[in-house]
Design a protein around this motif. Structure first.
Motif: not given
Length: 459
Positions: A330-332, A373-379, A397-400, A413-414
């Motif tokens: 729950l980030t962006v 809202r989600g991890d910046a890529v996936v809601p 966040w979604h990815s490294v 952080v991911w």
């Protein structure tokens, strides 16, 4: 849809630095009620709905639409504590990591040449035996073979032919893990698109893995090219793993593309789908996975993702003993300036902000972007499965890599970061083994018997 999501990435503005602020957040498990911070988790039993929505963490978004990740101090008396390190329980099954779309093995073993701090290394440090699917980025071009089928354009494909090569890699890696460790099962830790592909591997009988004694003879197949027709392409035969008290079953697999006047691709596949999970899988954890295609938009996987979602809905094999854990950041919050026509105003002369990038990505994944809202890529709504233990981690966040790229490191952080791994690993250990894997704890945030609930509240 993941391919499109990566394609629209472009350049984004440098991401904000982490903060040590501590927003109040919540975790819901089945009954007990306790007090602490950081992760929200729900044990959902309703196959028709997700359960986390009514009790989401109360977090504060910055003016840029971002929630910072909170690193707690290790003080006993200061009202917070460090996340307890989760250790693999005795007899833990091997873990097989399934990479996301466009990712390669290195992203999970040694991103940017650094093995320390990688997802695989973090798991090994906690006592797990880890295998990662052997992939190069160029392998993903094989998905394009689905473009040559009629089923792709009518969105009626299964995972064959576009993703059969990936699932064969998973099968070979699982066989290797079983042969080398002597275990009877593995657990799947799946990132992004690896999650719905992992569900396909778990559920589709053509990928059922042979018993360990037989699997040892097949280890040489690891990392080979995509399957030929004799290995699972068209009308092939394969022997499934023997179930308890039953002999092996000979399955005739369907053609990947129906002929004129014949049955549809999905109809053929549906008739062959088994009613039992892959006997070699004990648990599946998904990290930022788009579990289903967007509503009202074409399935960019040619129907493969939709087929998995409708054929194997939710935590379909939980009653058969398979543990399901779904995790999302729950980030962006997706934000775009909209014109009079309700469409987003085109960004020109500058890079997109994280909130603008998230808006575009969320629209590709679920069909909506504004305020999502989600991890910046996936809601969030796309990342969870009904019937699974649903975990929400603020600030992750979604990815490294930096969003929209594969080759640039991120300063946030991911899911695989050392600071984050334990927040979802605790729930995985609890679901898969029925016990806590924590070895350290302070006086705060303890559950019954002193168990630490992933540094989170449960009630």
């Amino acid at each position: 849809n993941i391919a499109t999501m990566r394609g629209v990435a472009g350049n984004t503005r440098a991401l904000p630095s982490q903060s040590t602020s501590q927003p109040y957040v919540r975790v819901q498990a089945r009954r007990a009620c306790r007090r602490s911070v950081a992760v929200h988790a729900v044990a959902s039993n309703d196959l028709l709905d997700t359960s986390y929505q009514g009790t989401l963490p109360r977090v504060s978004f910055s003016d840029e639409g971002v929630v910072p990740f909170s690193r707690r101090s290790n003080s006993r008396g200061g009202g917070s504590r460090a996340q307890a390190a989760v250790q693999a329980p005795a007899g833990a099954r091997p873990v097989v990591i399934l990479p996301g779309f466009g990712n390669n093995t290195q992203d999970y073993e040694a991103p940017f040449g650094q093995a320390e701090g990688s997802l695989a290394n973090n798991l090994r440090e906690r006592g797990f035996t880890v295998y990662t699917i052997p992939l190069e980025r160029k392998d993903w071009f094989r998905v394009a073979r689905g473009l040559l089928t009629l089923g792709f354009w009518s969105s009626t494909l299964t995972t064959s032919p576009g993703y059969a090569w990936y699932l064969e890699r998973v099968r070979a890696t699982v066989q290797r893990a079983l042969a080398e460790t002597g275990a009877d099962k593995v657990d799947l830790v799946c990132h992004s698109a690896g999650g719905w592909l992992g569900r396909a591997f778990l559920s589709d009988p053509q990928y059922h893995v042979q018993p360990p004694a037989t699997a040892r003879a097949s280890v040489a197949g690891i990392g080979r090219d995509e399957p030929s027709d004799s290995e699972g392409g068209s009308g092939t035969e394969r022997v499934t793993a023997a179930l308890p008290s039953l002999p092996p079953l000979l399955l005739t697999l369907p053609q990947p593309l129906s002929k004129a006047g014949g049955k549809g691709v999905r109809q053929e596949a549906q008739e062959e789908v088994g009613k039992v999970p892959n006997p070699a899988v004990g648990a599946i954890v998904t990290l930022g996975t788009p579990q289903r295609p967007p509503e009202g938009k074409r399935d960019m996987t040619g129907g493969a993702q939709g087929w998995v979602h409708t054929t194997f809905p939710g935590a379909v094999f939980s009653d058969a003993g398979v543990a399901y854990v779904t995790v999302c950041g729950l980030t962006v919050e997706g934000r775009r300036e909209l014109g009079a026509d309700g469409k987003p105003v085109k960004v020109e002369g500058r890079q997109r902000t994280p909130a603008e990038y998230a808006y575009d990505s969320y629209r590709e994944v679920c069909g909506q972007g504004q305020g999502v809202r989600g991890d910046a890529v996936v809601p969030l709504d796309s990342a969870h499965l009904a019937g699974a233990r649903q975990v929400v981690v603020p600030g992750v966040w979604h990815s490294v890599s930096r969003i929209g790229t594969f080759e640039e490191a991120s300063d946030v952080v991911w899911y695989g970061s050392p600071e984050v791994v334990d927040t979802w690993l605790e729930h995985y250990v609890s679901q898969a083994y029925g016990a806590s894997g924590t070895t350290t704890a302070t006086a705060q945030g303890l559950g019954a018997g002193g168990r630490v609930l992933a540094a989170a509240t449960a009630w």
